[in-house]
Design an enzyme around this catalytic site. Structure first.
Site, mmCIF file in Angstrom:
data_model
loop_
_atom_site.group_PDB
_atom_site.id
_atom_site.type_symbol
_atom_site.label_atom_id
_atom_site.label_comp_id
_atom_site.label_asym_id
_atom_site.label_seq_id
_atom_site.Cartn_x
_atom_site.Cartn_y
_atom_site.Cartn_z
ATOM 1 N N HIS A 87 25.258 37.878 54.123
ATOM 2 C CA HIS A 87 26.266 37.005 54.704
ATOM 3 C C HIS A 87 25.547 35.787 55.266
ATOM 4 O O HIS A 87 25.540 35.543 56.466
ATOM 5 C CB HIS A 87 27.051 37.756 55.785
ATOM 6 C CG HIS A 87 28.517 37.497 55.718
ATOM 7 N ND1 HIS A 87 29.281 37.180 56.791
ATOM 8 C CD2 HIS A 87 29.358 37.489 54.654
ATOM 9 C CE1 HIS A 87 30.534 37.012 56.408
ATOM 10 N NE2 HIS A 87 30.605 37.182 55.123
ATOM 11 N N GLU A 112 40.394 35.097 53.698
ATOM 12 C CA GLU A 112 39.431 36.188 53.849
ATOM 13 C C GLU A 112 39.490 36.774 55.255
ATOM 14 O O GLU A 112 38.495 37.284 55.768
ATOM 15 C CB GLU A 112 38.029 35.695 53.486
ATOM 16 C CG GLU A 112 37.944 35.333 52.017
ATOM 17 C CD GLU A 112 36.593 34.815 51.562
ATOM 18 O OE1 GLU A 112 35.619 34.929 52.316
ATOM 19 O OE2 GLU A 112 36.534 34.299 50.437
ATOM 20 N N GLN A 166 34.451 33.400 59.892
ATOM 21 C CA GLN A 166 35.356 34.443 60.363
ATOM 22 C C GLN A 166 34.651 35.221 61.455
ATOM 23 O O GLN A 166 33.441 35.271 61.497
ATOM 24 C CB GLN A 166 35.703 35.421 59.234
ATOM 25 C CG GLN A 166 36.035 34.772 57.928
ATOM 26 C CD GLN A 166 35.243 35.384 56.788
ATOM 27 O OE1 GLN A 166 34.700 36.466 56.903
ATOM 28 N NE2 GLN A 166 35.182 34.688 55.685
ATOM 29 N N GLY A 187 23.968 46.312 43.882
ATOM 30 C CA GLY A 187 23.177 45.163 44.303
ATOM 31 C C GLY A 187 24.077 43.976 44.470
ATOM 32 O O GLY A 187 25.293 44.071 44.366
ATOM 33 N N ASP A 204 19.169 46.226 44.559
ATOM 34 C CA ASP A 204 18.497 44.926 44.571
ATOM 35 C C ASP A 204 19.435 43.883 45.159
ATOM 36 O O ASP A 204 20.575 43.770 44.762
ATOM 37 C CB ASP A 204 18.123 44.527 43.134
ATOM 38 C CG ASP A 204 19.347 44.497 42.235
ATOM 39 O OD1 ASP A 204 19.833 45.573 41.847
ATOM 40 O OD2 ASP A 204 19.844 43.375 41.939
ATOM 41 N N HIS A 241 30.193 33.671 43.653
ATOM 42 C CA HIS A 241 30.147 34.807 44.561
ATOM 43 C C HIS A 241 30.762 36.050 43.919
ATOM 44 O O HIS A 241 30.266 37.153 44.073
ATOM 45 C CB HIS A 241 30.906 34.447 45.847
ATOM 46 C CG HIS A 241 30.773 35.467 46.925
ATOM 47 N ND1 HIS A 241 29.849 35.354 47.928
ATOM 48 C CD2 HIS A 241 31.424 36.622 47.138
ATOM 49 C CE1 HIS A 241 29.952 36.389 48.724
ATOM 50 N NE2 HIS A 241 30.906 37.181 48.268
ATOM 51 N N ASP A 262 38.340 47.042 49.254
ATOM 52 C CA ASP A 262 38.380 46.229 50.464
ATOM 53 C C ASP A 262 38.783 44.801 50.138
ATOM 54 O O ASP A 262 38.719 44.363 48.988
ATOM 55 C CB ASP A 262 37.029 46.250 51.173
ATOM 56 C CG ASP A 262 36.061 45.265 50.582
ATOM 57 O OD1 ASP A 262 35.812 45.349 49.377
ATOM 58 O OD2 ASP A 262 35.563 44.407 51.326
ATOM 59 N N ARG A 302 33.253 48.080 54.965
ATOM 60 C CA ARG A 302 34.446 48.287 54.124
ATOM 61 C C ARG A 302 34.072 48.605 52.685
ATOM 62 O O ARG A 302 34.840 49.224 51.963
ATOM 63 C CB ARG A 302 35.342 47.042 54.167
ATOM 64 C CG ARG A 302 36.131 46.876 55.446
ATOM 65 C CD ARG A 302 37.268 45.879 55.273
ATOM 66 N NE ARG A 302 36.816 44.587 54.799
ATOM 67 C CZ ARG A 302 36.289 43.640 55.574
ATOM 68 N NH1 ARG A 302 36.160 43.844 56.871
ATOM 69 N NH2 ARG A 302 35.893 42.496 55.068
ATOM 70 N N ASP A 303 32.900 48.166 52.262
ATOM 71 C CA ASP A 303 32.478 48.507 50.908
ATOM 72 C C ASP A 303 32.348 50.019 50.758
ATOM 73 O O ASP A 303 32.828 50.599 49.791
ATOM 74 C CB ASP A 303 31.137 47.833 50.578
ATOM 75 C CG ASP A 303 31.324 46.386 50.156
ATOM 76 O OD1 ASP A 303 32.307 46.106 49.450
ATOM 77 O OD2 ASP A 303 30.489 45.544 50.516
ATOM 78 N N SER A 327 22.947 36.205 45.871
ATOM 79 C CA SER A 327 23.409 35.038 46.612
ATOM 80 C C SER A 327 22.497 33.920 46.153
ATOM 81 O O SER A 327 21.307 33.931 46.424
ATOM 82 C CB SER A 327 23.257 35.316 48.111
ATOM 83 O OG SER A 327 23.360 34.119 48.838
#
Lengths: 994, 274
Positions: free
Chosen positions: A321, A548, A477, A782, A738, A248, A505, A342-343, A785
């Site tokens: 997510h 997290e 979460q 980008g 992307d 990740h 973040d 938050r990004d 996942s």
């Protein structure tokens, strides 16, 4: 003894929530009930007087006009079965938190440590329900067993004096002594793997051996001994490494050395897909742009940054997510959207967020086959995800302006939840570029926002694996948009005042990642884990490091501003805590109560992970085109096509998202005469006193991956760009993002086809490079996942390889924006672009049960030329409407244009520009790329036709007063003659009730 | 400086529309349109008395966790202000001074739940109506036609017949505490805005009436007409490009209809307060 406050509606007041549940139980589970009513329960575990509790019940906790309350006695009556659903211990309870604050305001006295308010909901069911059925309703509909628990009580069992037994979901084990274990790594391979597996570290043998070698290095051992650390590594260190090295966070597959063999047996070694194709494309594009380069910060920050104008910059990031949304659709999706927020807020010195985008991939909500273990029904995923994003976006005051939903039953294995956020920031702040930041030696590490709990522990490592039997529930979460909103309000002021040097973040990996990354600026840090504020006691040091828990940012605050920063935070009711300092020691150094619990070399932490080597082998699958008779009634086929899930209206979802807050949305998601036609892209005006606009859109077409991921990628890029130019986006000032979602491409026993999946990945990346360079579109950010599989027992479900290609750019004047709906009878209808026999993996073939072979291909040179002219046509005001052709091709686009505008169309299909003769059904539903349908007022005809001279541009019909879509074929015969009302109904019906 | 119309928008704890509301006030002619975080009020650094026009903007105060604006109303009623009168007291004086308050969406919910609307007989801080969940049980963003009651004392809707504005809420159904309250609202023309069809006939039909509001009520004022709340968002229609059909309706005026409400407020202040 905790107090129990129950709040119910007065007799005669409509219970909208209960009624909705009753309807949905009937529709989805086939359970007919007489009535469902709801009661809110607040369990107040605090030392309060009876007067105070009564004041709270009648004050902030209830509405005296419509509700009644009771304390320590029930309100429930007139039911057959009562189900009470509450959270499990430790799960974020936003309402409980707000109730606690409200009671504190009322009493003027803060709660003590350990006191709290817990909420639950009672559902009163009336009608033929027994305990067994109630159990099913609770488990399959009202509650999610991962995060919630429930009590069931029949009318006979119900105690009218005391009601449902009190249950306080306080977190247990809070008296656990903090301990740090040292793990001996001088062990055999089997043992190393066991340590990884049982610790949920998701590290492979090679990585474990690298760590073993590090721990065994005599120099490392000497250095560790100086801090009182034993040989081996502490659990804190091992967890920090596992987070930092997770797929990740480290993108090991995109960084891998790939040995690719194509269909002809040609070998090629690719040293990192990311560097070769993604960074490589952007470098080439920026070179080609030269002085026109508008990129400011690419790949290195939480979001990519481009220039908007001389004074303002734009940032954009899209995240997925998926795994959390599979387990808890509501919490997972909510966390997804507030997480990506938050990004943007943590990019450069921080941006003001201007809009969200969301794209979901689900299995059919009407899925009626048996579901494998642990999978939620796709309808529940749909409902939960939509609601999670609704709450996250709406409550944060960020309009959701663009999105789509893609359906394919393979997404039952894992749904895809893409959430994007754009922000705007002044180009300069206090004389320095806002998109740059750097922590300095001696800066304090300050954590701001929410507190730390066990939520989200192992989220990063969990999402680096497939969904399996033991997937951890702590990975779930629930976001809290209001705590985050308060934090953003505070950070905006702190930014204006120049109180910090850097910000990022806390997402995957928690403090371990945020502090670890920022410490690269200075070359080290000293982090005191015991100083971190906790939601409840009993967390181990390693848990504090990697939790997290949401709504947290980490900042580098210079010593001279620390006091001002903390004071401002207190005033604005935001928690901020000094956790240590950034140093140049060369070490990621963590302490707990003054004792060193982790001391890892920065270099090893960030550079130590070994490069993965991945085989990739591409093979032609020998697809062929189907032979079949054309449909007898093409009009009926068009009606059926419009009702397909990938084509039909998503209006009910769109309306649940506030797409207009901030007063900047100029082209809204829904458009046309009845505000219900499907817009191609959104145009947003971020500055209230300027007409410069941001344009955002996307392309996604996973079905094409079934034939060739190279063309899937090319089509996604083209779709994103043609949506963008359709509304007026400037093709010379547009950037791409992307987001790859793949099934596991690592060859192994459980993934025997890994080499093929890896080759699919290589081919998609090659197309990404080729087409971004050809279109002149830089990639600015980008995410990937890579483990979107489900595997329990013998059942494996892998998603189709999917890339979301999002684009963001600008247009000079939003007043020139164009929407897709036809405007006036008499306007001329043109089709731009060429139609080919390209129905491989199309909606039409899928409708008929075929795959086919001729996947659409993109001619970038011709497309770019066309898009440049569309830009000019928009600038000169020549287009009355413009709509892109995608799923379902020309037939669907014609119908959408007509019913969105409220007029008919008369179309001569023989006028359509083709490269070879094409049967009419194929012509109507081909998904050839780079095509747009436009209407032009008759007085603009000459200017329009001369502008498009030399392009594939054909006059194919006109807008008519009569509300019919009439398509004629080769000998003038009428192939389709349908009213736009019938077509619209077919398009709106399928998801209307969801 | 004398002669300046001063507007303020309270922000924080989940307000979302403060920027566009302040912008609307400026466009309408207010010389001052400050966005002030609630923390500034609670710290005692800013006082309401320095302004003429208080705007309570849309959003989700405290997430609407306890019901729309409930926790927000509780804070304004009970939070202490450093070294000065409480917020509730400041608001009371503000109203007594003949000044203006407009609440939009969550701001309207806040006013109703604090008892600032309909405030029959000038009874402030006593809740006599509510705004609750839409009949659909869902949050919805859609544009609505609004019929104006020309006989209303409402300062903001003077001279208007109808409006077209978006609603964006999940809890917008207006419910009076009793039939008497409803009768008084009707008799005193305290519901200046009602959801209507395109011909401006009030309607209970969904989705024209998006929430099932009693007697199609979309906005409520107090008997003085100076306190006003509405669920639709006037600050969301300030320019023609905000209109959902601006690309097809060529005769739309440049200025959006929502601005009219703010213009009326500013004009009232110039004529009656300054």
């Amino acid at each position: 003894m905790p107090w129990r406050i129950v709040v119910g509606l007065k007799d005669g007041v409509r219970d909208a929530r209960g009624e909705r549940i009753r309807e949905e139980l009937k529709r989805h589970l086939g359970i007919s009930l007489e009535a469902v009513r709801t009661i809110d329960v607040y369990t107040v575990d605090a030392d309060l007087s009876e007067e105070e509790v009564l004041a709270a019940a009648r004050g902030p906790l209830s509405d005296p006009v419509i509700q009644e309350t009771a304390v320590n006695r029930p309100l429930a009556r007139d039911f057959d079965v009562l189900i009470e659903v509450g959270f499990r211990p430790g799960v974020t309870d936003n309402v409980g938190r707000t109730a606690k604050e409200a009671i504190q305001y009322l009493t003027g006295r803060p709660f003590r440590e350990g006191e709290g308010v817990y909420t639950s909901t009672q559902y009163l069911l009336k009608g033929a329900v027994d305990r067994q059925l109630a159990e099913r309703i609770a488990a399959d509909f009202l509650a999610n067993g991962l995060i919630q628990r429930w009590d069931i009580c029949t009318a006979a069992e119900f105690d009218p004096e005391r009601g449902v037994p009190v249950h306080v979901p306080r977190v247990g084990g809070t008296d656990a002594e903090p301990t740090v274990r040292t793990i001996d790594l001088a062990v055999g391979d089997e043992e190393l793997l066991r340590i990884s597996r049982e610790g949920m570290l998701a590290l492979n043998l090679e990585e474990m051996k690298r760590i073993q070698a590090y721990a065994g290095d005599p120099e490392v051992r000497r250095q560790r001994a100086r801090f009182g650390l034993e040989a081996g590594l502490t659990d804190v260190e091992l967890e920090a490494l596992a987070q930092t090295w997770s797929e990740h966070c480290k993108h090991k597959i995109f960084s891998a050395r790939i040995e690719y063999v194509d269909e002809k047996g040609q070998r090629e070694v690719i040293d990192s897909l990311f560097k070769t194709y993604i960074v490589g494309a952007t470098r080439r594009v920026r070179e080609n742009l030269g002085e026109r380069d508008f990129c400011l910060s690419v790949f290195k920050d939480n979001a990519g940054v481009i220039r908007f104008n001389d004074d303002w910059s734009l940032c954009f990031k899209v995240e997925t997510h998926n795994s959390p949304s599979a387990l808890d659709p509501y919490g997972g999706a909510l966390t997804g959207i507030v997480g990506v927020n938050r990004d943007g807020a943590g990019t450069g010195l921080g941006a003001r967020l201007i809009f969200n985008t969301d794209v979901f991939c689900f299995a059919s909500p009407f899925y009626d086959k048996p579901l494998p273990a642990r999978l939620l029904h796709p309808r529940r995923i749909f409902e939960g995800v939509v609601e999670g994003v609704e709450h996250g976006g709406n409550k944060s005051g960020i309009p959701t302006v663009n999105g789509s939903i893609v359906f394919d039953d393979r997404f039952a294995g894992k749904p895809l939840v893409y959430c994007g956020t754009a922000g705007i920031m002044p180009a300069e702040l206090n004389g320095k570029p806002t998109h740059e930041k750097k922590a300095e030696v001696g800066d304090h590490i300050v954590m701001v926002g929410g507190r730390i709990g066990k939520d989200g522990i192992h989220g990063a490592t969990f999402s680096s694996e497939e969904l399996h039997e033991d997937s951890p529930v702590t990975a779930v979460q629930i976001g809290d948009p209001i705590t985050q909103r308060k934090m953003f309000d505070f950070l905006a002021v702190a930014r204006e005042r120049g109180l910090y040097h850097s910000i990022t973040d806390n997402g995957a990996g928690g403090l371990s990642s945020s502090v670890g990354e920022m410490a690269e600026d200075t070359g080290g840090c000293e982090l005191h884990l015991d100083r971190a504020p906790l939601k409840y006691p009993g967390l181990q040091p390693w848990e504090i490091l990697i939790s997290e828990a949401q709504e947290r940012m980490t900042l580098a605050v210079p010593p001279e501003h620390l006091q001002a920063f903390l004071t401002l935070a207190r005033e604005m009711d935001v928690e901020a805590t000094d956790l240590g300092t950034f140093t140049d020691s060369g070490y990621f150094h963590c302490l707990y109560r003054g004792r060193t619990v982790a001391c890892l070399s920065m270099e090893f932490l960030h550079e130590g992970v070994p490069q993965m080597v991945l085989p990739a082998r591409w093979e032609e699958k020998g697809h062929s085109e189907p032979q079949f008779e054309p449909p007898e009634d093409l009009g009926q086929t068009l009606v059926e096509m419009l009702g397909r899930l990938n084509i039909c209206s998503k209006e009910t979802v769109v309306r649940r998202y506030d797409h207009e807050v901030q007063a900047g949305t100029v082209v809204k998601p829904l458009t046309g005469i009845a505000n219900d036609g499907p817009s191609d892209a959104a145009v947003f005006r971020p500055l209230l006193d300027s007409f410069e606009g941001v344009v955002v859109s996307h392309g996604i077409c996973p079905r094409y991956s079934d034939i060739d991921t190279y063309h899937m990628m090319a089509c996604a890029i083209d779709e994103g760009l043609r949506n963008y130019v359709a509304v007026g986006g400037d093709i010379r000032h547009v950037a791409g993002l992307d987001n790859f979602c793949w099934c596991d491409p690592v060859l192994s026993d459980k993934t025997p086809d890994g080499a093929y999946k890896a080759a699919q990945l290589v081919r998609a990346n090659k197309a990404l490079y080729d087409y971004c360079v050809a279109f002149g579109v830089p990639l600015i950010s980008g995410k990937d996942s890579m483990k979107n599989d489900y595997q329990i027992g013998d059942t494996k479900i892998s998603i189709p390889p999917t890339v979301l290609f999002s684009v963001i750019g600008r247009m000079d004047d939003v007043r020139k924006a164009v929407t897709m709906d036809v405007k006036r009878p008499g306007h001329l209808l043109y089709l731009l672009g060429i139609t080919r026999n390209e129905l491989g993996a199309s909606e039409y073939y899928d409708h008929l049960g075929f795959l086919g072979a001729n996947v659409p291909r993109v001619d970038a040179k011709a497309a770019l030329e066309l898009y440049l002219r569309v830009n000019r046509a928009v600038g000169e005001g020549l287009l009355a409407s413009c709509h892109d052709l995608s799923d379902g091709g020309l037939g669907v686009a014609l119908a959408e244009k007509a019913f969105a505008g409220g007029f008919g169309l008369r179309v001569d299909l023989t006028a359509v520009r083709v490269d070879a003769p094409l049967r009419e059904d194929l012509l109507l539903f081909s998904e050839s790329q780079s095509r747009l349908l436009v209407t032009v007022a008759p007085d603009k005809r000459n200017a329009f036709e001369s502008l498009f001279a030399g392009c594939d541009c054909a006059l194919i019909g006109e807008v008519t007063e009569s509300a019919d879509l009439v398509l004629s074929g080769r000998n003038g015969e009428i192939l389709v003659n349908k009213t736009i009302h019938e077509l619209k109904e077919a398009w709106q019906a399928p998801l209307r009730e969801l | 400086m004398a002669g300046q119309v001063k507007a303020v928008v309270i922000a924080g704890n989940g307000t979302n529309c403060e920027r566009e509301v302040a912008f609307a006030c400026r466009l309408a002619g207010a010389e001052v349109a400050d966005i002030v975080h609630i923390a500034e009020f609670l710290a005692g650094r800013v006082r309401l008395e320095d302004y003429h026009f208080l705007n309570l903007a849309g959003g989700f105060l405290d997430g609407d966790d306890l019901g729309s604006a409930k926790a927000g109303a509780n804070r304004l009623l009970h939070a202490p202000v450093a070294g000065g009168p409480s917020m509730a007291e400041q608001i009371r004086r503000f109203v007594e001074d003949g000044k203006l308050i407009m609440g939009v969406c969550n701001g309207f919910q806040l006013m109703v739940k604090m008892g600032l609307l309909p405030a029959l007989d000038g009874n402030l801080m006593q809740q006599s109506a509510t705004l609750t969940f839409n009949d659909s049980g869902r949050f919805e963003d859609r544009w609505t036609y609004l019929a104006v009651d020309g006989a209303s004392p409402c300062v903001y809707t003077r001279g208007l017949d109808g409006l077209y504005l978006p609603v964006r809420h999940g809890e917008g159904k207006f419910v009076p505490a009793s039939d008497e309250v409803l009768a008084r609202i009707e008799a005193e023309h305290l519901a200046p805005l009602r959801y209507a069809d395109e011909q401006l006939r009030p309607t209970m039909d969904y989705p024209l009436n998006p929430n099932g509001s009693t007697r199609a009520i979309a906005g409520v004022c107090d008997p003085t007409g100076r306190l006003f709340g509405l669920m639709p968002h006037p600050e969301a229609y300030l320019h023609r490009t905000h209109h959902p059909r601006w690309t097809r309706e060529e005769d739309l005026p440049e200025e959006g209809m929502g601005l009219w409400l703010y213009r009326n407020a500013v004009q009232f202040i110039r004529e009656n307060i300054l």
